[in-house]
Design an enzyme around this catalytic site. Sequence first.
Site, PDB file in Angstrom:
ATOM      1  N   GLN A  59       0.817  -1.206   0.000  1.00 26.68           N
ATOM      2  CA  GLN A  59       0.000   0.000   0.000  1.00 26.68           C
ATOM      3  C   GLN A  59       0.853   1.260   0.000  1.00 26.68           C
ATOM      4  OE1 GLN A  59      -3.476  -1.400   3.072  1.00 26.68           O
ATOM      5  NE2 GLN A  59      -1.383  -1.666   3.711  1.00 26.68           N
TER       6      GLN A  59
ATOM      7  N   GLU B  72      -3.731   0.507  12.736  1.00 20.16           N
ATOM      8  CA  GLU B  72      -3.503   1.790  13.418  1.00 20.16           C
ATOM      9  C   GLU B  72      -3.647   1.681  14.937  1.00 20.16           C
ATOM     10  OE1 GLU B  72      -6.740   4.894  13.480  1.00 20.16           O
ATOM     11  OE2 GLU B  72      -7.424   3.698  11.795  1.00 20.16           O
TER      12      GLU B  72
ATOM     13  N   ASP C 196      -2.435  -7.946  11.124  1.00 21.12           N
ATOM     14  CA  ASP C 196      -2.390  -7.032   9.982  1.00 21.12           C
ATOM     15  C   ASP C 196      -1.304  -7.511   9.025  1.00 21.12           C
ATOM     16  OD1 ASP C 196      -3.450  -3.856   9.582  1.00 21.12           O
ATOM     17  OD2 ASP C 196      -1.743  -4.483   8.371  1.00 21.12           O
TER      18      ASP C 196
ATOM     19  N   ASP D 209      -1.223 -12.526   6.788  1.00 19.76           N
ATOM     20  CA  ASP D 209      -2.507 -12.473   6.118  1.00 19.76           C
ATOM     21  C   ASP D 209      -3.567 -13.029   7.069  1.00 19.76           C
ATOM     22  OD1 ASP D 209      -4.263 -12.438   3.596  1.00 19.76           O
ATOM     23  OD2 ASP D 209      -4.413 -14.516   4.270  1.00 19.76           O
ATOM     24  N   ALA D 210      -4.670 -12.315   7.233  1.00 16.37           N
ATOM     25  CA  ALA D 210      -5.684 -12.711   8.219  1.00 16.37           C
ATOM     26  C   ALA D 210      -6.276 -14.073   7.916  1.00 16.37           C
ATOM     27  CB  ALA D 210      -6.786 -11.654   8.280  1.00 16.37           C
TER      28      ALA D 210
ATOM     29  N   ASP E 178     -11.592  -5.134  10.566  1.00 14.72           N
ATOM     30  CA  ASP E 178     -11.223  -3.716  10.439  1.00 14.72           C
ATOM     31  C   ASP E 178     -10.265  -3.599   9.268  1.00 14.72           C
ATOM     32  OD1 ASP E 178     -10.903  -1.021  10.852  1.00 14.72           O
ATOM     33  OD2 ASP E 178      -9.481  -1.254  12.501  1.00 14.72           O
TER      34      ASP E 178
END
Length: 342
Positions: free
Chosen positions: A68, A123, A143, A174-175, A192
């Site tokens: 990202q 975050e 995350d 990776d979730a 989230d």
Amino acid sequence: MGSLSISNGENNGCLENSIYSNGLIGKVQSEGDQLQRKSCWYEEEIEDNLRWSFALNRILHTGVTQYQDIQLLDTKPFGKALVIDGKLQSAEIDEFIYHECLVHPPLLHHPNPKSIFIMGGGEGSTAREILRHKTVDKVVMCDIDKEVVDFCKSYLVVNKEAFGDPRLELIINDARAELQSRVEKYDVIIGDLADPLEGGPCYKLYTKSFYENVVKPKLTNNGVFVTQAGPAGIFSHTEVFSSIYNTLKHVFKYVIAYSAHVPSYADTWGWVMGSDSELMLKAEEFDLRMKQRMNGENRFLDGTTFLSASTLCKAVRKSLDNETHVYTEGCARFIHGHGKLN
């Protein structure tokens, strides 16, 4: 995608860094430079013919990770704001609305939530809100992007205590893979995640197969799942909100969609909660559980507010009732924009 730009083409010391985003070049002020009033702006393209912009004090940090693009902006109207892949994720002045709505309804609907799994949440604000619950023994935050997590730990002081809480286990993975590899089950699982963005890393975690084959088997008997579900305004809710709602209805016996206006998002935002145990507390019971279980006062959410949030307007209710799309990898819906991986 978000863009940073200078109004009136003025050269006012904002030339040291540049960001290229969605065909626009924005010139960014470094911290030591003086900024003329309302000359440096952040702009986000919400739709093809609609953009949202606000004035900046300065750019605190920019970076590019494997997954990202990230920016931390010091904005005039919203304070510090985290931007990922050109989409504003969280702003200092109103992030409490989003995070209270995401976290507290599923935890309060569960009779005794002790173990929580967060998909995403880099975050730290979701973990912060969960850790206000006295019943919680363990929070796993998973995350995929270590650089985003490290970035937030360094810059978002409001979540410093949460990151240091011994009940928090931070995993970079990776979730899907992390959930599948774990033996234990969780009382609440929270999505989230970044929005389902074409070319982004997260859209596969909004699919029926993921909810059915990965998430649901990892919930305890009274387990509750909740996910952020994108824009939920009267015109924007058909992007992904209605589809996520309909998809979860194919997986869980009880499903509740709810929404709230988040000023920095320039729209109403949506969440969807699902369980095989009955949901929908009365406002009085919601408030009682908050008083008994939680430390501190919410700024936004209480029982009456949740009742209002889950009472959607006529047009949105009708759309959700008539929605037939089921979210799959081969038939996905996306919000406007493009991710870094595209």
